[in-house]
Design an enzyme around this catalytic site. Sequence first.
Site, mmCIF file in Angstrom:
data_model
loop_
_atom_site.group_PDB
_atom_site.id
_atom_site.type_symbol
_atom_site.label_atom_id
_atom_site.label_comp_id
_atom_site.label_asym_id
_atom_site.label_seq_id
_atom_site.Cartn_x
_atom_site.Cartn_y
_atom_site.Cartn_z
ATOM 1 N N GLY A 206 -3.591 -3.446 4.628
ATOM 2 C CA GLY A 206 -3.385 -3.217 3.198
ATOM 3 C C GLY A 206 -4.383 -2.204 2.686
ATOM 4 O O GLY A 206 -4.991 -1.470 3.469
ATOM 5 N N ASN A 207 -4.539 -2.159 1.395
ATOM 6 C CA ASN A 207 -5.559 -1.294 0.824
ATOM 7 C C ASN A 207 -6.068 -1.910 -0.472
ATOM 8 O O ASN A 207 -5.587 -2.959 -0.896
ATOM 9 C CB ASN A 207 -5.029 0.133 0.627
ATOM 10 C CG ASN A 207 -3.837 0.152 -0.320
ATOM 11 O OD1 ASN A 207 -3.964 -0.150 -1.488
ATOM 12 N ND2 ASN A 207 -2.661 0.493 0.215
#
Length: 403
Positions: A206-207
């Site tokens: 993810g980020n």
Amino acid sequence: MRPFDGRRVLLVVAGGIAAYKSVHLLRSLRSEGAEVEVMMTGAAEHFVGRVTFEALAGRPVHTDLWTRPLAHIELGRDCDLAIVAPATADLLAAMAHGRADDLASATLLAADCPVLACPAMNTRMWEHPATVRNLEMLTEDGVRLVGPEDGPLAEGEFGVGRMAEPEQIMSVAGRLLEVDSILGGRKVVVTAGPTREAIDPVRFLGNRSSGRMGFELAASAWRRGAEVVCIHGPATVPRPHGPKMIETEDADAMLRSLRTELDGAAVLCMAAAVSDFRAASPSREKIKKEDVDAEGFRLELERGPDLLVETKEQRESSNIFTLGFALETRDGLRNARSKLEGKGMDLVALNIAGSPGSGFDVDTNRITVLDPAGTVEELPLLTKREAADRLLDRIEDQLGDGS
Ligand code: CTP
């Protein structure tokens, strides 16, 4: 802040336990720059003291029809919006039947501004045929409603009857205060937040995108009267009220929703931080510690879809105005320009990663806006809310030039 700055709002507080939420509402209205005249019914004063409202409004609270005999005419005439919160069954009945026997009902009868009522009462009162009839009449008369919500009620009961939360009331009030926008009635699609690409059933790539920038764009477009669809990944900040929200997880799912929602859209704001990579072969089972030997293990990555590239043809053939973002660490202007052209955007908002006040976890943003004509506009450090408004102003300008 737009659209509240300098606007005159009449806040009518009737006698219900939800009156305490109206204190928060008043604070939000004031902090957005609205001038607020507060009116309390006699019953309201049993729940919250007048002084609390006076201190926050910075002016006296109106309570009595006879203190200043023509106050109800003046107040109803001089305001841009009247909010009735909480709107009790009794006050709603008075409004529906055009009664004018106290200051609140008389002022609302004389008001020629939009009226937003926020009902709050016990479920049985809400469901009573008399209240249902009154609400129908009020809706027919053009009174807007927000809430009530489902949840715990004051008497230890559960059901529909809770007053809408101040944030929700603020969104609807903002939409009512917004002046004519070229976006009114048009469909605006916004993407927001991160995507999650599965590594196995419990882990993901993810980020750190919070979703805030996209949510502010969605909220601002909605306030301007647009029909807004916000497709978002697992965001960490509260969702905006008003736009239709579609939650997705990975880039493929976001792309599928995007393709569907672009149908009939006039504008796309592509603020999602879509993952560029994903696991080449995500594991169906949880990867166990024993599967990883002392040397570690290699996670093979592959490129995922680029949503702007994948939808370029669809957007161009339907003439969808597209705002995109460019997050860069170096050669910002050059890279942003090449994304603008390569991905078929009409406007690009350049963010320099790591510049003070910008980034995923902060409430502010420093943006430079570039368009295909070569114009470069450097915006000062702004809150994401303000930045969203500035970007939508630019979109309105460019749409206005083109239509
Ligand atoms: N974008 C997209 N699909 C992706 C990645 C990004 O649609 N897989 C969109 C973003 O929402 C943004 C724009 O493309 O509006 C630019 O995103 P950015 O992350 O700056 O650039 P990338 O295209 O991912 O290129 P790079 O990471 O190499 O800079």
